[in-house]
Write an enzyme that holds these catalytic residues in place. Structure first.
Site, PDB file in Angstrom:
ATOM      1  N   LYS A  15     -13.610  -7.139  -7.177  1.00 14.94           N
ATOM      2  CA  LYS A  15     -14.036  -7.291  -5.778  1.00 14.94           C
ATOM      3  C   LYS A  15     -15.503  -7.691  -5.783  1.00 14.94           C
ATOM      4  O   LYS A  15     -16.368  -6.903  -6.162  1.00 14.94           O
ATOM      5  CB  LYS A  15     -13.842  -5.983  -5.024  1.00 14.94           C
ATOM      6  CG  LYS A  15     -12.379  -5.564  -4.887  1.00 14.94           C
ATOM      7  CD  LYS A  15     -12.318  -4.224  -4.172  1.00 14.94           C
ATOM      8  CE  LYS A  15     -10.897  -3.720  -4.024  1.00 14.94           C
ATOM      9  NZ  LYS A  15     -10.029  -4.557  -3.215  1.00 14.94           N
TER      10      LYS A  15
ATOM     11  N   LYS B 225       0.843  -1.196   0.000  1.00 13.69           N
ATOM     12  CA  LYS B 225       0.000   0.000   0.000  1.00 13.69           C
ATOM     13  C   LYS B 225       0.882   1.251   0.000  1.00 13.69           C
ATOM     14  O   LYS B 225       1.735   1.414   0.885  1.00 13.69           O
ATOM     15  CB  LYS B 225      -0.918   0.012   1.235  1.00 13.69           C
ATOM     16  CG  LYS B 225      -1.712  -1.278   1.434  1.00 13.69           C
ATOM     17  CD  LYS B 225      -2.596  -1.624   0.247  1.00 13.69           C
ATOM     18  CE  LYS B 225      -3.325  -2.940   0.452  1.00 13.69           C
ATOM     19  NZ  LYS B 225      -4.044  -3.402  -0.752  1.00 13.69           N
TER      20      LYS B 225
HETATM   21 MG    MG Z   1      -6.629  -2.187  -4.283  1.00 13.61          MG
END
Ligand code: MG
Length: 367
Positions: free
Chosen positions: A265, A165
């Site tokens: 997702k 991240k």
């Molecule tokens: Mg992502």
């Protein structure tokens, strides 16, 4: 076969570590999970789960799932759950949009359809790869040294796919990417996930400064327009997940060449039925995929695993085990669990895992 009863449960899933989203979005400590159970007149029951990754990440809301199910329930009761397209159309007519509220219903239908056919969902969808799927790590925004340590811990547990991240601080992002690449292990897949944390100028500065490393970035801008605007100004492959919501998004990204990788997702896109079309567009356009839960328990991870199994191994870069980030157990340890950094498709019919009802709080039923 008819759906005779829809029972809705709620559960707070506690995160092992409180999560701070990049870009000043709020911290959260639990995920609000909605579980649905469908009963049928033929004695089969199916389960679905909808768990957004908090409500500050993307437009999705735990209580909104339960409100959406209340609105859609009268249109779904009495339908045959094996006819997933009929159920999908009934939901789309009853409540346009609100994809995240539809995904648990879609999942429960596939669970029943699989049980009725005596097949795992992946096989019912047309055939499933049994190759264990690499779980992407989640390496939070930290210093160079901390990033190194967290990656080592994942590597020691067998992980070969990593989502590092980044986002927000140009110099720190460049330093972390350079260090991670210097220590990259053979055969690893590493994605630098910006989570929309950059403005356009920040994106171009980091992507230009690391161009020699040929790394992949995920969601390097807030919107598809942002990603399109910088497209011709950098050479890096891009993955899109937060901006991949509808089939129209999917078509645009493929047609305009906005991304080389899709991060599908399941809860975000409305479940397996809709996600399968995204998979097909990806495969038709040479776009590789990550397939994962938006968040949730082992049920949500398993749903993603079924779709992942319908994608050729060389196009399937990884999945995710959100279950490993939460301390709340709802399935008594059943279902696919992280083994040496991978998840294995369950062989039972339907989803292949169900929750323990006593772990959940019943909030509504519709019949
Ligand atoms: Mg992502």
């Amino acid at each position: 076969m008819k759906i005779t009863c829809i029972t809705v449960f709620q559960k707070n899933l506690t995160l092992e570590h409180p999560y701070w989203l990049s870009g000043g979005r709020l911290k959260f400590e639990t995920l609000d999970a909605t579980l649905v159970k469908f009963d049928t007149d033929e004695g089969l029951t199916g389960w679905g789960e909808g768990t957004p990754w908090g409500h500050t990440y993307v437009p999705a809301h735990g209580p909104g799932i339960r409100a959406g199910i209340e609105t859609m329930a009268p249109f779904i009761l009495g339908l045959d759950p094996r006819r997933v397209l009929d159920v999908e159309r009934a939901m789309d007519l009853a409540l346009p949009g609100h994809l995240y509220a539809k995904s648990p219903i879609d999942m429960a239908c596939w669970d029943i359809a699989g049980q009725a056919a005596g097949l795992p969902i992946a096989d019912l969808m047309g055939g499933g790869s049994r190759t264990p799927k690499p779980i992407a790590s989640s390496v939070g925004a930290k210093t160079v040294e901390e990033t190194r340590e967290v990656l080592k811990r994942y590597r020691d547990r067998g992980y070969i796919a990593h989502s590092v991240k980044i986002g927000g601080d140009v110099d720190r992002d460049i330093a972390r990417i350079r260090d991670v690449e210097e220590h990259r292990a053979e055969g690893e897949t590493i994605l630098y996930d910006v989570n929309r944390g950059w403005t356009r100028q920040q994106a171009l500065r980091v992507m230009s400064a690391t161009e020699d490393l040929n790394v992949m970035f995920e969601q390097p801008g807030e919107t598809l327009d942002d990603i399109a605007a910088i497209r011709t100004k950098h050479a890096a492959p891009v993955s899109v997940d937060e901006s991949l919501v509808t089939l129209q998004d999917t078509a645009r990204i493929a047609r305009d060449g906005l991304a080389e990788v899709f991060g599908i997702k399941l809860n975000r896109v409305g479940g397996l039925t809709k996600a399968a079309r995204m998979r097909d567009i990806a495969l038709a356009h040479g776009i590789d995929t990550f397939v994962m839960a938006t968040g949730g328990s082992v049920l949500a991870d398993t749903e993603a695993l079924h779709l992942a199994a319908t994608i050729p191994d060389h196009n399937m870069l990884g999945t995710w085990a959100c279950q490993d980030m939460i301390t709340t157990e709802i399935a008594d340890g059943a279902g696919p669990r992280a083994k040496n950094g991978h998840l294995h498709l369950p062989e039972g019919p339907g989803l292949g895992v169900r929750p323990s009802e006593k772990a959940l709080t019943k909030v509504a039923d519709y019949e």
